[in-house]
Design a protein around this motif. Structure first.
Motif, short mmCIF file in Angstrom:
data_model
loop_
_atom_site.label_atom_id
_atom_site.label_comp_id
_atom_site.label_asym_id
_atom_site.label_seq_id
_atom_site.Cartn_x
_atom_site.Cartn_y
_atom_site.Cartn_z
N ARG A 1 -16.25 7.24 3.58
CA ARG A 1 -17.04 6.18 3.85
C ARG A 1 -17.11 5.88 5.20
O ARG A 1 -18.12 5.06 6.20
N ALA A 2 -17.14 6.50 6.04
CA ALA A 2 -17.31 6.55 8.16
C ALA A 2 -18.37 7.04 8.47
O ALA A 2 -18.68 8.29 8.00
N PHE B 1 -18.11 8.45 15.01
CA PHE B 1 -18.48 7.72 14.67
C PHE B 1 -19.73 7.14 15.39
O PHE B 1 -20.16 6.88 16.94
N VAL C 1 -5.21 4.91 9.98
CA VAL C 1 -6.88 4.61 10.82
C VAL C 1 -7.76 5.52 9.69
O VAL C 1 -8.95 5.64 9.62
N VAL D 1 -8.76 5.67 6.50
CA VAL D 1 -9.23 5.05 5.82
C VAL D 1 -10.43 4.58 7.00
O VAL D 1 -11.80 4.31 6.11
N GLY D 2 -10.69 5.84 7.80
CA GLY D 2 -11.74 5.59 8.13
C GLY D 2 -12.18 3.98 9.42
O GLY D 2 -13.12 4.05 8.71
N LEU D 3 -11.29 3.84 9.47
CA LEU D 3 -11.46 2.66 10.30
C LEU D 3 -11.04 3.07 11.73
O LEU D 3 -10.61 3.54 12.54
N PRO D 4 -12.42 2.53 12.43
CA PRO D 4 -13.37 3.27 13.57
C PRO D 4 -12.30 1.93 14.53
O PRO D 4 -11.53 1.37 14.46
N PRO D 5 -11.91 2.48 15.84
CA PRO D 5 -11.63 1.95 16.74
C PRO D 5 -12.25 1.23 17.68
O PRO D 5 -13.41 0.40 16.92
N ARG E 1 -5.95 -4.18 8.85
CA ARG E 1 -5.81 -4.20 7.37
C ARG E 1 -4.30 -3.97 7.58
O ARG E 1 -4.38 -3.87 5.94
N PHE E 2 -3.21 -3.52 8.07
CA PHE E 2 -2.56 -3.14 8.04
C PHE E 2 -0.86 -3.37 8.47
O PHE E 2 -1.25 -4.31 9.15
N LEU F 1 1.01 -1.37 0.21
CA LEU F 1 -0.50 0.08 -0.10
C LEU F 1 0.45 1.18 -0.11
O LEU F 1 0.32 2.03 -0.26
N TYR G 1 -7.03 1.09 19.62
CA TYR G 1 -6.70 0.42 18.59
C TYR G 1 -5.35 -1.06 19.49
O TYR G 1 -4.76 0.19 20.06
N SER H 1 -13.06 9.67 5.97
CA SER H 1 -13.29 9.70 4.39
C SER H 1 -15.10 9.75 4.56
O SER H 1 -15.01 9.16 5.36
#
Lengths: 583, 159
Positions: B150-151, B100, A568, A571-575, A536-537, A269, A500, B148
């Protein structure tokens, strides 16, 4: 009757008629000879003299990121030249050309007044200047023949351009003025990117510099090169490049690299290397060596990060269990030599989490010895060390894993290899191996080319490739828990990302130099992945010879945390709490 | 009684007025063939020139397009966008600034990374509209300065 008339005519008339007849017969015979008998030969001669092939350069394919940012493309630059002897009004020509070329009329006039057969008025000018000169030539050539515009040569040549300059420089590589590639994807994928030049075949003028449309020209069209889309995400690449530059500056390290992999697919990535250089300035001697992708081409001794592999092998083989405890008195004897923990620590009774948290060399050695030579190195090779990963980047190194019986291996290597010394790996190999732990024990082939778009419309997609199941999924899950617990338990570790759960390992490796280990410098690294339960990473941070601190936990771990926090967000990765609460 | 011999016209007879029509017809046919041939040759030359000119025009358009594409790429590198956003007073977003929304049993799919660029088909006849706000948001999201799209909005549980 005609004959009778001729016989009765005077002698002079008969002679004259005979001469005319003979001349006529000779002419007819010569015509027959040249037009009929010599037709083939003369046609070929004419063809050779008149025929010219105007090359049609193929466009080299573009290279872009997965989100469409163009990293490499072909531009056409023009060279404008003229034959000064053919210019009868140089002052007027200089006056017309000056504003277009951005030069003073006096400068152009000097070139036009030279005695040389050809004078270059401008070299490497962009397309708008070239087309402006072309328009001028078309407009004025017939109206003002004295300007000598017929002698004006406008030649366009493709030149490789890198709009991002230093952006992902070591991933892309470069193409020089002779269209020869070097490094990166440019070199590895040259056959697809290059294309095939074409030509227009027709009759040319006496100077062989222009087609005369006496006939329909025949042409072989150029076949453009394929366009390549990388797996690199431009946002992530920007994050890692910025963080690496800051880390190098803060730690005063000599060099470094950061790699981000998707553990589930093996897609690269982001990949940043320092030092770096502008790809458009490849010819500058100061940049020589800065385009080498040390993440794949340079191997190093990974140090304590390699303990993840040793523990994985021991757990998977069953020689240790998650509940195992050990008595660590600070030293162990292998091959007649004493190996110690760093800083000579002797922690006493420890468990597996402690082994990773305290990065105990002695317990790692005991695990490799307990496994035995055969199984230990079998696991090492199963994790992909010692062979290239086959990532689509030029000049990939294989690493160096000694084998029993290869003449170089010694008993002591079974011990030192267990904690990542005496064994050489590339940063990408290390990242891919840790990614296998994150991916339920499945080793994926790292890849950087996502798609290849051919000019005929065909699209070739790279599918994720499972290399092998290295360890059982249960082993991977246990090891992930141990790594995550070790990070939380290590009070000095700065790899924590709030919200995380991170699994990872620090590394502080000594650098071999002239048969011994350099006492001054280390390679500080951290490799980890998040979220621990569904990674994810996988991120590897490696800093060479940091000056502010030799320890990976001090200089590399904070960089990992900073990179992870930004990824995070990107990409909007939630906690974890939010993500798990919504399940 | 012998049959009369066929009458072969003499050379002098061939030049007489009686055969003038035949000669004229012959000359006219040859001239017509010549005109047709020359016409075809001229047409081929003209067509060749036209092909040549069109090819040059096409090459010119492609080169200009490549130049513009390169300029766009240079202006939209993340570093440039980052610098421009900072000069406008913007700062990168952090995960703690993202809220969120927890929706129980929301059909979740693995978090997708930026999608691969779709092939752009240039339609010169299509009317173009430019949504500045959408384009700017997309560019900022690329470097993580905004969450993003998407969030989803959520309640962020306090540690």
């Amino acid at each position: 009757m005609f004959a009778q008339t001729l016989m009765r005519a005077p002698l002079r008339m008969r002679l004259a008629f005979s001469m005319i007849l003979v001349i006529g017969i000779v002419l007819a015979a010569r015509l027959f000879y040249w037009q009929i008998l010599q037709w083939d030969k003369l046609s070929r001669l004419a063809e050779q003299q008149q025929a010219i092939d105007v090359p049609i350069p193929a466009r080299r394919g573009d290279i872009q990121t997965r989100d469409g940012l163009r990293l490499a493309t072909d531009l056409f630059l023009y060279t404008i030249s003229v034959a000064p002897p053919g210019v009868t009004n140089p002052e007027e020509l200089a006056k017309q050309m000056g504003p277009i070329l951005g030069q003073s009329p006096e400068t152009i006039l000097t070139k036009l007044n030279s005695k040389e057969p050809a004078a270059i008025l401008a070299r490497g000018v962009p397309v708008e200047v070239g087309t402006a000169v072309q328009d001028l030539k078309t407009r004025l050539e017939l109206k003002h023949p004295g300007l000598g515009l017929a002698n004006l040569q406008i030649e366009a040549k493709p030149v490789r351009n890198y709009p991002g300059r230093t952006f992902a420089a070591q991933v892309v590589g470069y193409v020089n003025a002779q269209r020869q590639p070097a490094y990166g994807v440019e070199q590895y994928k040259d056959a697809e990117l290059r294309g095939t030049d074409g030509k227009i075949h027709g009759a040319g003028n006496a100077l062989h510099d222009d087609l005369i449309p006496f006939d329909l020209p025949t042409s072989e069209p150029a076949t453009d090169g394929a366009d390549i889309t990388l797996t690199i995400d431009s946002g992530m690449q920007h994050v890692v490049e910025t963080e690496l530059a800051n880390a190098i500056k803060d730690s005063r390290a000599a060099s470094g690299s950061i790699i981000v992999l998707d553990p589930k697919t093996g897609a690269v990535l982001a990949l940043a290397v320092y030092p770096t250089a502008d790809l458009n300035a490849y010819f500058d001697p100061a940049n020589a060596g800065n385009y080498v992708n040390s993440a794949v081409s340079a191997q190093y001794e990974p140090g304590s990060v390699f303990k993840v592999i040793t523990v994985a092998a021991a757990l998977d083989a069953g020689t240790v269990t998650p509940a195992s405890v050990f008595d660590d008195n600070g030293w162990v004897l292998v091959g007649g030599r004493e190996l110690r923990n760093h800083n000579q620590i002797a922690p006493g009774r420890v468990n597996l989490t402690d082994v990773l948290r305290l990065s105990l060399n002695v317990e790692a050695v005991k695990m490799s010895v307990g496994l035995g030579v055969g199984p230990f190195y079998r696991y090492v090779r199963k994790f992909g060390f010692g062979i290239p990963t086959r990532v689509e980047l030029a000049a990939e190194a294989a690493g160096d894993v000694k084998s029993v019986g290869d003449g170089r291996w010694r008993d002591i290597d079974l011990g030192t290899n267990a904690f990542g010394q005496g064994i050489a790996v590339t940063p990408l190999q290390m990242t891919a191996a840790i990614a296998a732990v994150a991916n339920q024990g499945r080793l994926m082939r790292p890849y950087i080319v996502q798609e290849t778009h051919y000019p005929n419309g065909k699209i070739q997609k790279t599918e994720p490739e499972l290399v092998r199941q290295v360890i059982r999924p249960e082993t991977a899950q246990v090891l992930t828990r141990l790594l995550a617990d070790a990070i939380i338990g290590e009070s000095t570790n700065k790899a924590i990302v709030p919200g995380y759960r991170v699994a990872g390992k620090t590394g502080t490796a000594q650098i071999p130099i002239f048969g011994t280990l350099d006492p001054r410098w280390t390679i500080a690294s951290f490799v980890g992945y998040l979220p621990a339960d569904d990674p994810r990473f996988v991120i590897l941070v490696k800093l060479d010879k940091p000056q502010t601190s030799e320890w990976g936990s001090q200089v590399a771990s904070p960089v990992f945390a900073s990179v992870a926090k930004q990824l995070v967000t990107l990409v909007g990765l939630p906690p974890d709490a939010v993500r798990l609460a919504s399940k | 009684m012998k049959a009369p011999k066929a009458r072969v016209p003499s050379f002098r007879n061939l030049l007489s007025l009686e055969y003038a029509r035949t000669w004229l017809l012959l000359i006219a046919s040859i001239a017509l063939l010549g005109v047709i041939y020359l016409g075809q040759a001229s047409q081929a030359a003209l067509t060749g020139q036209r092909v040549h000119d069109l090819q040059e025009e096409l090459d010119r358009a492609r080169r200009e397009n490549a130049q513009l594409g390169s300029e766009i790429a240079a202006l939209t590198t993340p570093g440039k966008i980052d610098a421009r956003a900072r000069s406008l007073g913007l700062r990168p977003a952090t995960i703690t600034q993202t809220r969120f929304l927890i929706i129980k049993n929301y059909p979740s799919e693995p978090t997708k990374l930026a999608p691969a660029a779709k092939e752009q088909h240039w339609d010169p006849t299509a009317a173009r509209s430019f949504d500045f706000a959408a384009e700017w948001s997309e560019l900022l999201a690329r470097v993580g300065w905004t969450a993003s799209p998407r969030a989803a909005e959520a309640t962020f549980p306090r540690p």
